[in-house]
Design a protein around this motif. Structure first.
Motif, PDB file in Angstrom:
ATOM      1  N   LEU A  92       0.836  -1.203   0.000  1.00  0.00           N
ATOM      2  CA  LEU A  92       0.000   0.000   0.000  1.00  0.00           C
ATOM      3  C   LEU A  92       0.871   1.253   0.000  1.00  0.00           C
ATOM      4  O   LEU A  92       1.877   1.325   0.711  1.00  0.00           O
ATOM      5  CB  LEU A  92      -0.888  -0.014   1.247  1.00  0.00           C
ATOM      6  N   GLY A  93       0.464   2.241  -0.802  1.00  0.00           N
ATOM      7  CA  GLY A  93       1.208   3.494  -0.799  1.00  0.00           C
ATOM      8  C   GLY A  93       0.653   4.485  -1.794  1.00  0.00           C
ATOM      9  O   GLY A  93      -0.425   4.305  -2.354  1.00  0.00           O
ATOM     10  N   ARG A  94       1.457   5.544  -2.043  1.00  0.00           N
ATOM     11  CA  ARG A  94       1.116   6.540  -3.060  1.00  0.00           C
ATOM     12  C   ARG A  94       2.348   7.398  -3.323  1.00  0.00           C
ATOM     13  O   ARG A  94       3.203   7.589  -2.451  1.00  0.00           O
ATOM     14  CB  ARG A  94      -0.062   7.405  -2.633  1.00  0.00           C
ATOM     15  N   GLY A  95       2.441   7.895  -4.545  1.00  0.00           N
ATOM     16  CA  GLY A  95       3.509   8.798  -4.908  1.00  0.00           C
ATOM     17  C   GLY A  95       4.877   8.141  -4.989  1.00  0.00           C
ATOM     18  O   GLY A  95       5.005   6.920  -4.997  1.00  0.00           O
ATOM     19  N   THR A  96       5.905   8.988  -5.043  1.00  0.00           N
ATOM     20  CA  THR A  96       7.277   8.497  -5.152  1.00  0.00           C
ATOM     21  C   THR A  96       8.071   8.704  -3.868  1.00  0.00           C
ATOM     22  O   THR A  96       9.242   8.322  -3.803  1.00  0.00           O
ATOM     23  CB  THR A  96       8.012   9.234  -6.295  1.00  0.00           C
ATOM     24  N   GLY A  97       7.456   9.294  -2.857  1.00  0.00           N
ATOM     25  CA  GLY A  97       8.169   9.606  -1.619  1.00  0.00           C
ATOM     26  C   GLY A  97       8.000   8.542  -0.552  1.00  0.00           C
ATOM     27  O   GLY A  97       7.527   7.425  -0.810  1.00  0.00           O
ATOM     28  N   PRO A  98       8.347   8.885   0.685  1.00  0.00           N
ATOM     29  CA  PRO A  98       8.232   7.933   1.792  1.00  0.00           C
ATOM     30  C   PRO A  98       6.784   7.733   2.221  1.00  0.00           C
ATOM     31  O   PRO A  98       5.898   8.527   1.871  1.00  0.00           O
ATOM     32  CB  PRO A  98       9.051   8.592   2.915  1.00  0.00           C
ATOM     33  N   VAL A  99       6.553   6.681   2.975  1.00  0.00           N
ATOM     34  CA  VAL A  99       5.215   6.382   3.497  1.00  0.00           C
ATOM     35  C   VAL A  99       4.743   7.527   4.388  1.00  0.00           C
ATOM     36  O   VAL A  99       5.502   8.049   5.218  1.00  0.00           O
ATOM     37  CB  VAL A  99       5.248   5.067   4.311  1.00  0.00           C
ATOM     38  N   ASP A 100       3.478   7.928   4.233  1.00  0.00           N
ATOM     39  CA  ASP A 100       2.930   8.991   5.069  1.00  0.00           C
ATOM     40  C   ASP A 100       1.982   8.417   6.121  1.00  0.00           C
ATOM     41  O   ASP A 100       1.674   7.225   6.133  1.00  0.00           O
ATOM     42  CB  ASP A 100       2.246  10.070   4.224  1.00  0.00           C
ATOM     43  N   PHE A 109       5.850   4.291  -4.135  1.00  0.00           N
ATOM     44  CA  PHE A 109       4.794   3.427  -4.664  1.00  0.00           C
ATOM     45  C   PHE A 109       4.809   3.390  -6.191  1.00  0.00           C
ATOM     46  O   PHE A 109       4.593   2.335  -6.788  1.00  0.00           O
ATOM     47  CB  PHE A 109       3.425   3.902  -4.169  1.00  0.00           C
ATOM     48  N   VAL A 110       5.074   4.514  -6.831  1.00  0.00           N
ATOM     49  CA  VAL A 110       5.090   4.548  -8.300  1.00  0.00           C
ATOM     50  C   VAL A 110       6.164   3.610  -8.838  1.00  0.00           C
ATOM     51  O   VAL A 110       5.940   2.861  -9.800  1.00  0.00           O
ATOM     52  CB  VAL A 110       5.301   5.987  -8.811  1.00  0.00           C
ATOM     53  N   GLY A 111       7.341   3.609  -8.198  1.00  0.00           N
ATOM     54  CA  GLY A 111       8.374   2.676  -8.614  1.00  0.00           C
ATOM     55  C   GLY A 111       7.957   1.230  -8.404  1.00  0.00           C
ATOM     56  O   GLY A 111       8.277   0.350  -9.217  1.00  0.00           O
ATOM     57  N   ALA A 112       7.217   0.982  -7.321  1.00  0.00           N
ATOM     58  CA  ALA A 112       6.723  -0.377  -7.069  1.00  0.00           C
ATOM     59  C   ALA A 112       5.665  -0.782  -8.091  1.00  0.00           C
ATOM     60  O   ALA A 112       5.546  -1.973  -8.429  1.00  0.00           O
ATOM     61  CB  ALA A 112       6.160  -0.466  -5.652  1.00  0.00           C
ATOM     62  N   ARG A 169      12.729   5.498 -19.111  1.00  0.00           N
ATOM     63  CA  ARG A 169      11.785   6.507 -18.631  1.00  0.00           C
ATOM     64  C   ARG A 169      12.240   7.130 -17.317  1.00  0.00           C
ATOM     65  O   ARG A 169      11.522   7.943 -16.727  1.00  0.00           O
ATOM     66  CB  ARG A 169      10.403   5.883 -18.458  1.00  0.00           C
ATOM     67  N   GLY A 170      13.415   6.724 -16.814  1.00  0.00           N
ATOM     68  CA  GLY A 170      13.930   7.300 -15.579  1.00  0.00           C
ATOM     69  C   GLY A 170      13.313   6.737 -14.327  1.00  0.00           C
ATOM     70  O   GLY A 170      13.385   7.361 -13.253  1.00  0.00           O
ATOM     71  N   VAL A 171      12.715   5.559 -14.424  1.00  0.00           N
ATOM     72  CA  VAL A 171      12.061   4.945 -13.278  1.00  0.00           C
ATOM     73  C   VAL A 171      13.100   4.369 -12.322  1.00  0.00           C
ATOM     74  O   VAL A 171      14.087   3.745 -12.755  1.00  0.00           O
ATOM     75  CB  VAL A 171      11.106   3.813 -13.742  1.00  0.00           C
ATOM     76  N   ARG A 172      12.879   4.579 -11.036  1.00  0.00           N
ATOM     77  CA  ARG A 172      13.618   3.843 -10.014  1.00  0.00           C
ATOM     78  C   ARG A 172      12.659   2.799  -9.468  1.00  0.00           C
ATOM     79  O   ARG A 172      11.707   3.119  -8.769  1.00  0.00           O
ATOM     80  CB  ARG A 172      14.128   4.746  -8.899  1.00  0.00           C
ATOM     81  N   PHE A 173      12.893   1.551  -9.809  1.00  0.00           N
ATOM     82  CA  PHE A 173      11.978   0.479  -9.438  1.00  0.00           C
ATOM     83  C   PHE A 173      11.897   0.347  -7.919  1.00  0.00           C
ATOM     84  O   PHE A 173      12.910   0.358  -7.218  1.00  0.00           O
ATOM     85  CB  PHE A 173      12.432  -0.845 -10.055  1.00  0.00           C
ATOM     86  N   GLY A 174      10.663   0.204  -7.436  1.00  0.00           N
ATOM     87  CA  GLY A 174      10.442   0.046  -6.004  1.00  0.00           C
ATOM     88  C   GLY A 174      10.621  -1.390  -5.558  1.00  0.00           C
ATOM     89  O   GLY A 174      10.551  -2.327  -6.360  1.00  0.00           O
TER      90      GLY A 174
END
Length: 334
Positions: A143-151, A173-176, A224-229
């Motif tokens: 579970l998550g959202r965005g590219t940052g840390p868990v909120d 999450f986007v990387g994941a 595409r510059g993705v950092r895979f999660g």
């Protein structure tokens, strides 16, 4: 808590039943035979989470606002399903349980007043018949959202869902989502051949094609510059290494995934849609790789081929042989 589950197929049925089992007031939306079956007998769940039966309220569309909504439709149906229920869910939290890359952004666009999250599900579940679901692989939901840390809000919903199923809150999450897209490359060939995922991985020729589609998808993500999660045993470093391995060595990746599946046949979500006579989500899986490749100024011929073959099977109503799939792959330029 009043929880709505939009789409009561394999995953929606699983979540609805497990959430009801721990005491939540669950409403599901469904159509046709599925709606009739749930109204008559509820949802029966079997397999790796144990046997359970729930009798959620079953509707074609919601008639009151829930405190939390899970969108569990196929990717191609998400926009219509969210729009159909927007009058009651816009303004309340929404978790999109979906393959592909676009689910959360679609919900945010259609529900501007809602707090939207994504859930990546590794659970393998078969929708055996209307109102009946069999879980063949139990695994955490991410579970998550965005590219940052868990909120904090993600942590709060992790606690709610975690009462029913194992849930992990994740950073990036986007990387994941991209990492899950690589996992979802397991889906197309079983749909094309009518074989289980395990049987496809066990077939040397088909495993080679599957590995090529995964490697191509990783390379597109990197372009595409993705950092895979991080998702299960996969993460950015491992996938970046996989992207440069020779095809022969890269086959260790689907073999590793096959070990985790066990031996209960996993049909894959795309094949399940075909068997029910429904449109598949291939354009949001292999097709997403093709679109992202175009945005990066490159091509994705393997994933374009697999998407075309799934559509061919949809049109013909008949599977292709493994030899035919391998021959078409071998005929690709380069």
């Amino acid at each position: 808590m009043r929880i709505a589950v939009i789409g009561a197929g394999a995953l929606g049925g699983t979540f609805a039943t497990l959430l009801a089992r721990v005491g939540h007031d669950v409403t599901v939306t469904a159509r046709g035979e599925g709606l009739a079956a749930i109204r008559a007998d509820g949802i029966r769940l079997s397999g790796k989470f144990g046997d359970a039966q729930a009798r959620p309220r079953a509707l074609e569309r919601l008639t009151e606002a829930p405190e939390l909504t899970l969108v569990c439709t196929k990717a191609q149906d998400a926009a219509a399903a969210i729009s159909d229920n927007a009058a009651f869910i816009d303004g309340s939290p929404v978790i999109v349980v979906q393959n592909g890359l676009d689910g959360v952004s679609t919900a945010e666009r259609l529900l501007p007043r809602s707090d939207c999250f994504g859930a990546l599900v590794i659970i393998a579940a078969n929708y055996t018949e209307p109102g009946q679901v069999s879980v063949t692989t139990a695994a955490p939901t991410y579970l998550g959202r965005g590219t940052g840390p868990v909120d904090a809000a993600t942590r709060a919903w992790q606690a709610v869902l975690g009462e029913a199923v194992p849930v992990v809150a994740i950073d990036n999450f986007v990387g994941a989502q991209w990492t899950k897209l690589i996992v979802n490359m397991l889906n197309a060939i079983p749909a094309i051949t009518g074989m289980s995922v395990q049987a496809v991985v066990d077939h040397p020729g088909l495993r080679r094609v599957m590995t090529a589609s995964m490697r191509e998808a990783v390379r597109v993500g990197l372009k595409r510059g993705v950092r895979f999660g991080a998702l299960q045993a996969l993460g950015h470093r491992r996938l970046r290494l996989f992207s440069v391995l020779p095809l022969r060595l890269g086959q260790l990746l689907p073999l590793m995934m096959r070990v985790r599946m066990g031996d209960v046949p996993n049909l894959g979500s795309t094949q399940q849609s075909l068997r029910r006579g429904q449109r598949t989500e291939v354009d949001f899986l292999n097709g997403a790789v093709v679109r992202e490749a175009g945005a990066a100024g490159v091509t994705a011929p393997v994933n374009a081929l697999l998407a075309a073959l799934v559509h061919e099977v949809e049109a013909r109503g008949a599977s292709l042989t493994p030899a035919d799939v391998v021959a078409r792959f071998d005929a690709l330029p380069g």
